[in-house]
Design a protein around this motif. Structure first.
Motif, PDB file in Angstrom:
ATOM      1  N   MET A  17      15.472   5.382  -5.488  1.00  0.00           N
ATOM      2  CA  MET A  17      15.921   5.652  -4.121  1.00  0.00           C
ATOM      3  C   MET A  17      14.996   4.996  -3.120  1.00  0.00           C
ATOM      4  O   MET A  17      13.922   4.524  -3.483  1.00  0.00           O
ATOM      5  CB  MET A  17      15.995   7.161  -3.883  1.00  0.00           C
ATOM      6  CG  MET A  17      14.736   7.921  -4.181  1.00  0.00           C
ATOM      7  SD  MET A  17      13.480   7.836  -2.910  1.00  0.00           S
ATOM      8  CE  MET A  17      14.394   8.574  -1.561  1.00  0.00           C
ATOM      9  N   MET A  18      15.436   4.992  -1.875  1.00  0.00           N
ATOM     10  CA  MET A  18      14.647   4.358  -0.824  1.00  0.00           C
ATOM     11  C   MET A  18      14.965   5.012   0.509  1.00  0.00           C
ATOM     12  O   MET A  18      16.101   5.391   0.770  1.00  0.00           O
ATOM     13  CB  MET A  18      15.023   2.878  -0.771  1.00  0.00           C
ATOM     14  CG  MET A  18      14.320   2.095   0.322  1.00  0.00           C
ATOM     15  SD  MET A  18      14.800   0.349   0.201  1.00  0.00           S
ATOM     16  CE  MET A  18      13.965  -0.274   1.649  1.00  0.00           C
ATOM     17  N   VAL A  19      13.917   5.159   1.310  1.00  0.00           N
ATOM     18  CA  VAL A  19      14.061   5.605   2.695  1.00  0.00           C
ATOM     19  C   VAL A  19      13.430   4.537   3.571  1.00  0.00           C
ATOM     20  O   VAL A  19      12.367   4.019   3.236  1.00  0.00           O
ATOM     21  CB  VAL A  19      13.326   6.954   2.911  1.00  0.00           C
ATOM     22  CG1 VAL A  19      13.082   7.217   4.388  1.00  0.00           C
ATOM     23  CG2 VAL A  19      14.106   8.094   2.295  1.00  0.00           C
ATOM     24  N   ALA A  20      14.053   4.182   4.677  1.00  0.00           N
ATOM     25  CA  ALA A  20      13.431   3.280   5.644  1.00  0.00           C
ATOM     26  C   ALA A  20      13.614   3.863   7.037  1.00  0.00           C
ATOM     27  O   ALA A  20      14.665   4.429   7.341  1.00  0.00           O
ATOM     28  CB  ALA A  20      14.058   1.883   5.573  1.00  0.00           C
ATOM     29  N   THR A  21      12.583   3.763   7.851  1.00  0.00           N
ATOM     30  CA  THR A  21      12.648   4.241   9.230  1.00  0.00           C
ATOM     31  C   THR A  21      12.088   3.168  10.150  1.00  0.00           C
ATOM     32  O   THR A  21      11.179   2.417   9.766  1.00  0.00           O
ATOM     33  CB  THR A  21      11.826   5.528   9.421  1.00  0.00           C
ATOM     34  OG1 THR A  21      10.478   5.287   9.013  1.00  0.00           O
ATOM     35  CG2 THR A  21      12.399   6.680   8.624  1.00  0.00           C
TER      36      THR A  21
ATOM     37  N   VAL B 274       7.977  -0.224  11.174  1.00  0.00           N
ATOM     38  CA  VAL B 274       8.992  -0.023  10.127  1.00  0.00           C
ATOM     39  C   VAL B 274       8.284   0.536   8.895  1.00  0.00           C
ATOM     40  O   VAL B 274       7.307  -0.047   8.415  1.00  0.00           O
ATOM     41  CB  VAL B 274       9.700  -1.341   9.754  1.00  0.00           C
ATOM     42  CG1 VAL B 274      10.711  -1.123   8.632  1.00  0.00           C
ATOM     43  CG2 VAL B 274      10.377  -1.951  10.978  1.00  0.00           C
ATOM     44  N   VAL B 275       8.748   1.685   8.398  1.00  0.00           N
ATOM     45  CA  VAL B 275       8.173   2.284   7.187  1.00  0.00           C
ATOM     46  C   VAL B 275       9.251   2.322   6.103  1.00  0.00           C
ATOM     47  O   VAL B 275      10.407   2.650   6.388  1.00  0.00           O
ATOM     48  CB  VAL B 275       7.655   3.713   7.458  1.00  0.00           C
ATOM     49  CG1 VAL B 275       7.332   4.457   6.163  1.00  0.00           C
ATOM     50  CG2 VAL B 275       6.419   3.671   8.355  1.00  0.00           C
ATOM     51  N   THR B 276       8.880   1.952   4.892  1.00  0.00           N
ATOM     52  CA  THR B 276       9.800   2.143   3.766  1.00  0.00           C
ATOM     53  C   THR B 276       9.113   2.969   2.686  1.00  0.00           C
ATOM     54  O   THR B 276       7.902   2.860   2.483  1.00  0.00           O
ATOM     55  CB  THR B 276      10.252   0.812   3.113  1.00  0.00           C
ATOM     56  OG1 THR B 276       9.153   0.237   2.399  1.00  0.00           O
ATOM     57  CG2 THR B 276      10.768  -0.175   4.141  1.00  0.00           C
ATOM     58  N   PHE B 277       9.886   3.822   2.041  1.00  0.00           N
ATOM     59  CA  PHE B 277       9.420   4.518   0.840  1.00  0.00           C
ATOM     60  C   PHE B 277      10.400   4.191  -0.274  1.00  0.00           C
ATOM     61  O   PHE B 277      11.617   4.268  -0.075  1.00  0.00           O
ATOM     62  CB  PHE B 277       9.377   6.034   1.030  1.00  0.00           C
ATOM     63  CG  PHE B 277       8.975   6.724  -0.246  1.00  0.00           C
ATOM     64  CD1 PHE B 277       7.649   7.003  -0.509  1.00  0.00           C
ATOM     65  CD2 PHE B 277       9.923   7.027  -1.223  1.00  0.00           C
ATOM     66  CE1 PHE B 277       7.270   7.586  -1.705  1.00  0.00           C
ATOM     67  CE2 PHE B 277       9.554   7.604  -2.424  1.00  0.00           C
ATOM     68  CZ  PHE B 277       8.222   7.879  -2.669  1.00  0.00           C
ATOM     69  N   THR B 278       9.882   3.832  -1.428  1.00  0.00           N
ATOM     70  CA  THR B 278      10.738   3.538  -2.567  1.00  0.00           C
ATOM     71  C   THR B 278      10.286   4.383  -3.754  1.00  0.00           C
ATOM     72  O   THR B 278       9.108   4.407  -4.088  1.00  0.00           O
ATOM     73  CB  THR B 278      10.656   2.045  -2.927  1.00  0.00           C
ATOM     74  OG1 THR B 278      10.898   1.287  -1.746  1.00  0.00           O
ATOM     75  CG2 THR B 278      11.678   1.673  -3.983  1.00  0.00           C
ATOM     76  N   GLY B 279      11.219   5.091  -4.349  1.00  0.00           N
ATOM     77  CA  GLY B 279      10.933   5.891  -5.534  1.00  0.00           C
ATOM     78  C   GLY B 279      11.297   5.114  -6.787  1.00  0.00           C
ATOM     79  O   GLY B 279      12.349   4.479  -6.837  1.00  0.00           O
ATOM     80  N   VAL B 280      10.408   5.163  -7.782  1.00  0.00           N
ATOM     81  CA  VAL B 280      10.569   4.367  -8.995  1.00  0.00           C
ATOM     82  C   VAL B 280      10.526   5.312 -10.202  1.00  0.00           C
ATOM     83  O   VAL B 280       9.794   6.300 -10.190  1.00  0.00           O
ATOM     84  CB  VAL B 280       9.425   3.323  -9.096  1.00  0.00           C
ATOM     85  CG1 VAL B 280       9.528   2.497 -10.358  1.00  0.00           C
ATOM     86  CG2 VAL B 280       9.404   2.430  -7.849  1.00  0.00           C
ATOM     87  N   VAL B 281      11.306   5.018 -11.248  1.00  0.00           N
ATOM     88  CA  VAL B 281      11.297   5.839 -12.461  1.00  0.00           C
ATOM     89  C   VAL B 281       9.946   5.655 -13.168  1.00  0.00           C
ATOM     90  O   VAL B 281       9.602   4.550 -13.588  1.00  0.00           O
ATOM     91  CB  VAL B 281      12.432   5.460 -13.432  1.00  0.00           C
ATOM     92  CG1 VAL B 281      12.376   6.349 -14.684  1.00  0.00           C
ATOM     93  CG2 VAL B 281      13.788   5.570 -12.749  1.00  0.00           C
ATOM     94  N   ARG B 282       9.189   6.735 -13.267  1.00  0.00           N
ATOM     95  CA  ARG B 282       7.840   6.705 -13.835  1.00  0.00           C
ATOM     96  C   ARG B 282       7.901   7.166 -15.295  1.00  0.00           C
ATOM     97  O   ARG B 282       8.718   8.002 -15.657  1.00  0.00           O
ATOM     98  CB  ARG B 282       6.960   7.666 -13.028  1.00  0.00           C
ATOM     99  CG  ARG B 282       5.500   7.352 -13.024  1.00  0.00           C
ATOM    100  CD  ARG B 282       4.745   8.322 -12.133  1.00  0.00           C
ATOM    101  NE  ARG B 282       5.041   9.694 -12.490  1.00  0.00           N
ATOM    102  CZ  ARG B 282       5.464  10.619 -11.659  1.00  0.00           C
ATOM    103  NH1 ARG B 282       5.645  10.336 -10.390  1.00  0.00           N
ATOM    104  NH2 ARG B 282       5.704  11.832 -12.076  1.00  0.00           N
ATOM    105  N   ASP B 283       7.003   6.612 -16.077  1.00  0.00           N
ATOM    106  CA  ASP B 283       6.942   7.020 -17.486  1.00  0.00           C
ATOM    107  C   ASP B 283       5.479   7.101 -17.888  1.00  0.00           C
ATOM    108  O   ASP B 283       4.949   6.213 -18.552  1.00  0.00           O
ATOM    109  CB  ASP B 283       7.698   5.999 -18.344  1.00  0.00           C
ATOM    110  CG  ASP B 283       7.592   6.327 -19.831  1.00  0.00           C
ATOM    111  OD1 ASP B 283       7.350   7.509 -20.153  1.00  0.00           O
ATOM    112  OD2 ASP B 283       7.735   5.404 -20.639  1.00  0.00           O
ATOM    113  N   ASP B 284       4.835   8.198 -17.469  1.00  0.00           N
ATOM    114  CA  ASP B 284       3.393   8.346 -17.668  1.00  0.00           C
ATOM    115  C   ASP B 284       3.000   8.346 -19.145  1.00  0.00           C
ATOM    116  O   ASP B 284       1.961   7.845 -19.517  1.00  0.00           O
ATOM    117  CB  ASP B 284       2.907   9.664 -17.054  1.00  0.00           C
ATOM    118  CG  ASP B 284       2.965   9.618 -15.532  1.00  0.00           C
ATOM    119  OD1 ASP B 284       2.815   8.511 -14.978  1.00  0.00           O
ATOM    120  OD2 ASP B 284       3.159  10.670 -14.925  1.00  0.00           O
TER     121      ASP B 284
END
Lengths: 152, 82, 152, 82
Positions: free
Chosen positions: A95-99, A33-43
């Motif tokens: 956002m998030m993707v899971a496979t 199971v793979v998950t990717f989660t995108g987070v609001v970045r503030d460099d």
């Protein structure tokens, strides 16, 4: 194979647990199971908010078409895409993707494929609001180039 | 009659999110030419087609796509989701 | 950068949530979180249990060395590896890798690198117990070959 | 005196997880040769070195690794974690 486009915040842990729970109910052919989660970045520490606009009629079908492509290409047991729109704060999940697959290669490849396509082919536009004003985030050449590796 | 939608800075430059347009344009490019001729804000929004993307009936396509039978055309900058 | 080697079952959702929570506390330079979770698979429906043996003195330091290598190679904000040993049932979680980075490329690459190295270089050995008896799982050529892509 | 550890089917063939061995072997390969000569179960466990891996003081290494100053040697099949 679920696609959700929503304004509401969501929790990575809760979604990952729910995704895994539906998998473990009854089937025993899933090894990865793979998950990717995108987070609001503030460099730079200047971001006050991020706002994501989307194309309501097109968004979910366009993402579903990407999921269908991934399913045709890799041996996937399940996939999930959640993508938010509207205003969000630094540190919030975008956002998030899971496979899920029998083997890790399929799960990783499908998740990366979905991410690359979501970045450049799903109808979302990011606007950054800083003290200095608001501006639309420009598309990156690197994101467009990332699609090349999936060409047959 | 075609429903024309604008997103992100295209929407902001033109000043509205959607409008209904009666047109005899044969292709998206023809429609763009007609819009450019309307007003300065359209000319500005469509100044550089290389910076724009188009969807016809909610499918990504090219500016030479035909408009016969089409209900909806959307113009927007390259997407930046994910 | 945490490494845990344990017999106890753990929950993907809870671990993912805890990993994300430590990230979102105070820092705003993280844009991408990737998790990989390995699950006990039973393709043929004959598996009664899986048993994992390990080398207690070596396991955690060996995994830590892999995490250090990943950290040196990619721009990572954080990484987590949890790996179980002992008996487990089909459908149970075996192990998990999580990575956090500014950008998705780093997070994906580091997670895949860690997985490839864990498969072939961490001192774990899997034994499958079926009705027909118990046997040690043979190493796969494909897993060994997967390491080639990380050669400098 | 060296602590010698066996894992997975190496442990099962030899019939014990670890033992202390007094040896003058200069390398891991020399130690393996001495173990093979001990008993049939050792000869069986070390029949094919290509099917074995070795760690010296908990670091993966080769069979030609020197044993001078070494405290711990472990023999096992290729790993199958993850």
């Amino acid at each position: 194979m679920a696609v959700r486009v929503q304004a509401e915040p969501f929790d990575l842990g809760a979604e990952a647990a729910a995704f895994a729970a539906t998998l473990s109910a009854g089937r025993r052919d899933i090894g990865a199971v793979v998950t990717f989660t995108g987070v609001v970045r503030d460099d730079t520490g200047t971001l006050q908010a991020m706002e994501i606009e989307h194309y309501p009629g097109m968004t979910a079908p366009a993402i579903q078409a990407m999921v269908d492509q991934a399913t045709a290409r890799w041996s996937l047991a399940d996939a999930l895409v959640i993508h938010r729109y509207g205003p969000m704060q630094p540190g919030e999940v975008i956002m998030m993707v899971a496979t899920a697959a029998g083997h890790r290669g399929d799960a990783f490849a499908a998740a990366e494929f979905l991410m690359d396509y979501l970045k450049s082919r799903a109808p979302f536009w990011k606007k950054e609001i800083t003290e200095g004003g608001a501006h639309w985030v420009a598309a990156k050449d690197a994101d467009e180039a990332a699609l090349d590796r999936w060409k047959p | 009659m075609i429903e024309v939608l604008y997103f992100a800075w295209v929407r902001e430059r033109i000043g509205l999110p959607r409008e209904r347009i009666t047109t005899d344009a044969a292709t998206v490019a023809d429609l763009v030419a007609q819009l450019r001729d309307r007003e300065e804000r359209y000319a500005m929004a469509f100044a550089d087609l290389g910076a724009l993307r188009v969807a016809v009936d909610q499918e990504l396509t090219d500016f030479d796509a035909p408009l016969k039978g089409v209900r909806e055309v959307a113009f927007f900058p390259p997407m930046t989701g994910g």
